[in-house]
Design a protein around this motif. Structure first.
Motif, PDB file in Angstrom:
ATOM      1  N   VAL A  93      27.589  40.836  43.579  1.00 11.74           N
ATOM      2  CA  VAL A  93      28.843  40.087  43.687  1.00 11.74           C
ATOM      3  C   VAL A  93      29.657  40.301  42.413  1.00 11.74           C
ATOM      4  O   VAL A  93      29.164  40.069  41.313  1.00 11.74           O
ATOM      5  CB  VAL A  93      28.570  38.575  43.873  1.00 11.74           C
ATOM      6  N   THR A  94      30.903  40.763  42.573  1.00  9.53           N
ATOM      7  CA  THR A  94      31.765  40.938  41.404  1.00  9.53           C
ATOM      8  C   THR A  94      33.000  40.046  41.468  1.00  9.53           C
ATOM      9  O   THR A  94      33.496  39.615  40.440  1.00  9.53           O
ATOM     10  CB  THR A  94      32.236  42.403  41.266  1.00  9.53           C
ATOM     11  N   LYS A  95      33.491  39.770  42.682  1.00  8.55           N
ATOM     12  CA  LYS A  95      34.680  38.936  42.843  1.00  8.55           C
ATOM     13  C   LYS A  95      34.302  37.633  43.538  1.00  8.55           C
ATOM     14  O   LYS A  95      33.647  37.641  44.573  1.00  8.55           O
ATOM     15  CB  LYS A  95      35.743  39.656  43.661  1.00  8.55           C
ATOM     16  N   VAL A  96      34.712  36.528  42.936  1.00  8.51           N
ATOM     17  CA  VAL A  96      34.439  35.212  43.499  1.00  8.51           C
ATOM     18  C   VAL A  96      35.706  34.378  43.449  1.00  8.51           C
ATOM     19  O   VAL A  96      36.703  34.767  42.844  1.00  8.51           O
ATOM     20  CB  VAL A  96      33.317  34.473  42.719  1.00  8.51           C
ATOM     21  N   VAL A  97      35.656  33.223  44.078  1.00  7.94           N
ATOM     22  CA  VAL A  97      36.717  32.238  43.953  1.00  7.94           C
ATOM     23  C   VAL A  97      36.080  31.026  43.279  1.00  7.94           C
ATOM     24  O   VAL A  97      34.954  30.651  43.600  1.00  7.94           O
ATOM     25  CB  VAL A  97      37.357  31.916  45.321  1.00  7.94           C
ATOM     26  N   PHE A  98      36.758  30.461  42.290  1.00 11.10           N
ATOM     27  CA  PHE A  98      36.186  29.390  41.467  1.00 11.10           C
ATOM     28  C   PHE A  98      36.387  28.037  42.128  1.00 11.10           C
ATOM     29  O   PHE A  98      37.511  27.658  42.455  1.00 11.10           O
ATOM     30  CB  PHE A  98      36.820  29.404  40.073  1.00 11.10           C
ATOM     31  N   ASP A  99      35.298  27.315  42.338  1.00 12.80           N
ATOM     32  CA  ASP A  99      35.324  25.981  42.940  1.00 12.80           C
ATOM     33  C   ASP A  99      34.896  24.973  41.888  1.00 12.80           C
ATOM     34  O   ASP A  99      33.718  24.833  41.598  1.00 12.80           O
ATOM     35  CB  ASP A  99      34.386  25.948  44.149  1.00 12.80           C
TER      36      ASP A  99
ATOM     37  N   GLY B  87      31.557  39.287  33.496  1.00  9.88           N
ATOM     38  CA  GLY B  87      31.882  40.327  34.445  1.00  9.88           C
ATOM     39  C   GLY B  87      32.350  39.855  35.807  1.00  9.88           C
ATOM     40  O   GLY B  87      32.701  40.668  36.652  1.00  9.88           O
ATOM     41  N   LEU B  88      32.366  38.547  36.050  1.00  9.77           N
ATOM     42  CA  LEU B  88      32.871  38.055  37.327  1.00  9.77           C
ATOM     43  C   LEU B  88      34.398  38.015  37.294  1.00  9.77           C
ATOM     44  O   LEU B  88      34.988  37.682  36.270  1.00  9.77           O
ATOM     45  CB  LEU B  88      32.345  36.653  37.622  1.00  9.77           C
ATOM     46  N   GLU B  89      35.003  38.346  38.411  1.00  8.83           N
ATOM     47  CA  GLU B  89      36.468  38.327  38.509  1.00  8.83           C
ATOM     48  C   GLU B  89      36.896  37.155  39.397  1.00  8.83           C
ATOM     49  O   GLU B  89      36.448  37.022  40.520  1.00  8.83           O
ATOM     50  CB  GLU B  89      36.979  39.623  39.143  1.00  8.83           C
ATOM     51  N   PHE B  90      37.758  36.308  38.849  1.00  7.87           N
ATOM     52  CA  PHE B  90      38.383  35.229  39.613  1.00  7.87           C
ATOM     53  C   PHE B  90      39.602  34.732  38.896  1.00  7.87           C
ATOM     54  O   PHE B  90      39.854  35.055  37.772  1.00  7.87           O
ATOM     55  CB  PHE B  90      37.421  34.081  39.924  1.00  7.87           C
TER      56      PHE B  90
END
Length: 118
Positions: free
Chosen positions: A88-94, A115-118
């Motif tokens: 997983v590299t792209k997430v949405v922040f909750d 390294g996470l993209e959001f």
């Protein structure tokens, strides 16, 4: 039954996140007065892809307490590392019902650095 302010805020944030997600997994954050937790969740499958918390034995030994921004940063780096290992590299922040400030902000910034993209 009437919802509390916290429940309404959580639902409002979750609703807007689901609209903006476009199939991306969700990086969910929960904090208590003593600990902080993070999970990368795939809502389509209903699965947790990666998780990290200040309750883990290695974190408890390495951190002075689970209730400060240093602990949140460590958890942010750890969740980013585990999410990348899971592909997983792209997430949405909750952020849930928590204000984007302090420990929640420290976790988010550390996850971005990891390294996470959001």
């Amino acid at each position: 039954m009437a919802k509390t302010t916290e429940e309404r805020r959580r639902a409002r944030v979750r609703r807007s996140i689901m609209k903006a997600a476009n199939g991306r997994p969700r990086l969910s954050v929960h904090r208590t007065s003593q600990h902080i937790y993070a999970q990368v969740i795939d809502d389509k499958e209903g699965q947790t892809l990666a998780a990290a918390s200040s309750l883990e034995k290695t974190m408890r030994e390495a951190l002075k307490t689970g209730a400060d921004t240093a602990a949140a940063s460590a958890i942010g780096k750890l969740i980013a590392e585990r999410a990348l290992a899971a592909g997983v590299t792209k997430v949405v922040f909750d952020r849930g019902s928590f204000i984007y400030h302090g420990r929640v902000k420290a976790l988010a910034e550390a996850a971005r650095e990891g390294g996470l993209e959001f």
